[in-house]
Design an enzyme around this catalytic site. Structure first.
Site, PDB file in Angstrom:
ATOM      1  N   GLU A  46       0.836  -1.204   0.000  1.00 11.93           N
ATOM      2  CA  GLU A  46       0.000   0.000   0.000  1.00 11.93           C
ATOM      3  C   GLU A  46       0.873   1.257   0.000  1.00 11.93           C
ATOM      4  O   GLU A  46       0.606   2.217  -0.736  1.00 11.93           O
ATOM      5  CB  GLU A  46      -0.906  -0.021   1.233  1.00 11.93           C
ATOM      6  CG  GLU A  46      -1.714   1.242   1.439  1.00 11.93           C
ATOM      7  CD  GLU A  46      -2.208   1.364   2.870  1.00 11.93           C
ATOM      8  OE1 GLU A  46      -2.463   2.498   3.301  1.00 11.93           O
ATOM      9  OE2 GLU A  46      -2.316   0.326   3.560  1.00 11.93           O
ATOM     10  N   ASP A  50       0.756   3.848  -3.085  1.00  9.82           N
ATOM     11  CA  ASP A  50       0.346   5.235  -2.866  1.00  9.82           C
ATOM     12  C   ASP A  50       1.275   6.195  -3.601  1.00  9.82           C
ATOM     13  O   ASP A  50       0.829   7.164  -4.227  1.00  9.82           O
ATOM     14  CB  ASP A  50       0.350   5.528  -1.360  1.00  9.82           C
ATOM     15  CG  ASP A  50       0.049   6.987  -1.056  1.00  9.82           C
ATOM     16  OD1 ASP A  50      -1.075   7.429  -1.310  1.00  9.82           O
ATOM     17  OD2 ASP A  50       0.971   7.682  -0.585  1.00  9.82           O
ATOM     18  N   ASP A 119      -7.235   1.280   0.508  1.00  8.38           N
ATOM     19  CA  ASP A 119      -5.879   0.795   0.803  1.00  8.38           C
ATOM     20  C   ASP A 119      -5.524  -0.403  -0.075  1.00  8.38           C
ATOM     21  O   ASP A 119      -4.373  -0.549  -0.517  1.00  8.38           O
ATOM     22  CB  ASP A 119      -5.771   0.402   2.278  1.00  8.38           C
ATOM     23  CG  ASP A 119      -5.803   1.598   3.209  1.00  8.38           C
ATOM     24  OD1 ASP A 119      -5.675   2.742   2.727  1.00  8.38           O
ATOM     25  OD2 ASP A 119      -5.971   1.386   4.422  1.00  8.38           O
ATOM     26  N   GLU A 122      -4.479   0.615  -3.565  1.00  9.45           N
ATOM     27  CA  GLU A 122      -3.087   1.066  -3.575  1.00  9.45           C
ATOM     28  C   GLU A 122      -2.127  -0.113  -3.512  1.00  9.45           C
ATOM     29  O   GLU A 122      -1.077  -0.120  -4.177  1.00  9.45           O
ATOM     30  CB  GLU A 122      -2.846   2.027  -2.413  1.00  9.45           C
ATOM     31  CG  GLU A 122      -3.570   3.351  -2.573  1.00  9.45           C
ATOM     32  CD  GLU A 122      -3.352   4.293  -1.406  1.00  9.45           C
ATOM     33  OE1 GLU A 122      -3.494   5.519  -1.593  1.00  9.45           O
ATOM     34  OE2 GLU A 122      -3.038   3.817  -0.289  1.00  9.45           O
TER      35      GLU A 122
END
Length: 236
Positions: A46, A50, A119, A122
């Site tokens: 994640e 991101d 999440d 990502e």
């Protein structure tokens, strides 16, 4: 866990292949890992995803909208990488049914929680990057956000549609529009429906927005966004 034949089946429409172990890791929430002896979970992926998401979105906006100022670009980027936006992407993928969740999250509706879904999107982006290359991962991100870019309201009202609707009401000489929100279903899988009405004024017709979500707040935001969309359509 239903993976629809694995990562190739799950993401076949995007033309990407993810290493099966990375795919499984991307779908593993820390609650599942905790219940399985501290197994690896998706938070590192994640973190990576991101960064890749932010860069890919920033580059696309910079190239596609040369007329926008830095502030306007930042607003659009924030709308596209927000938890709400990424949860929309997850719902479009049917991602909830693929998650590996602990019993507690399962019982409290974790498969529908915006934060968990966002999440995981990502984390999947991070897995795509590690399984392929930089450009493939960037192209994957662009494909994910394409439906979001097609919604012009996202860049005007989506960050705070309730405030935008209040401003529209004030412009009509009306008080803040009221919301009627109700919930149905058991506590662990409750769904909310909200209705907000902007009364007729100064020769303008009334507008009623409807929205649904897994929380009262989400439903009211959706209702406000629907009302703002109707206002925009009536003005065009």
């Amino acid at each position: 866990m239903n993976t629809q034949g694995g990562p190739d089946g799950f993401l076949s429409s995007f033309g990407v292949s993810i290493d099966p172990e990375l795919f499984s890791l991307a779908l593993t929430h820390r609650s599942w890992a905790y219940e399985h002896g501290g197994a690896p979970h998706n938070e590192r992926l994640e973190f990576l995803g991101d960064s890749i998401l932010g860069q890919a979105v920033t580059v696309k906006l910079y190239r596609d909208y040369p007329e926008l100022t830095e502030g306007e670009l930042a607003t659009r980027r924030a709308a596209l990488v927000s938890t709400v936006a990424l949860a929309e992407v997850a719902h479009g993928l049917g991602l909830g049914s693929h998650l590996r969740l602990g019993k507690g999250e399962e019982l409290t509706g974790g498969r529908e929680k915006d934060s968990i879904l966002a999440d995981t999107v990502e984390a999947i982006i991070g897995a795509v990057y590690l399984s392929t290359d930089t450009e493939t991962a960037a192209a994957f991100v662009r494909a994910l956000i394409e439906p979001l870019l097609a919604d012009p309201d996202r860049f005007t009202a989506s960050l705070d549609p309730k405030t935008s609707l209040q401003e529209a009401a004030a412009a009509r000489g009306l008080p803040h529009p009221p919301y009627e929100t109700s919930g149905t279903g058991p506590d662990h899988a409750r769904r909310f429906t909200s209705r907000v009405t902007l009364d007729a004024a100064r020769g303008l017709g009334a507008v009623t927005g409807l929205g649904r979500g897994t929380s009262k707040k989400a439903a009211e935001l959706a209702a406000a966004r629907d009302a703002m969309r109707q206002l925009r359509d009536s003005a065009s």
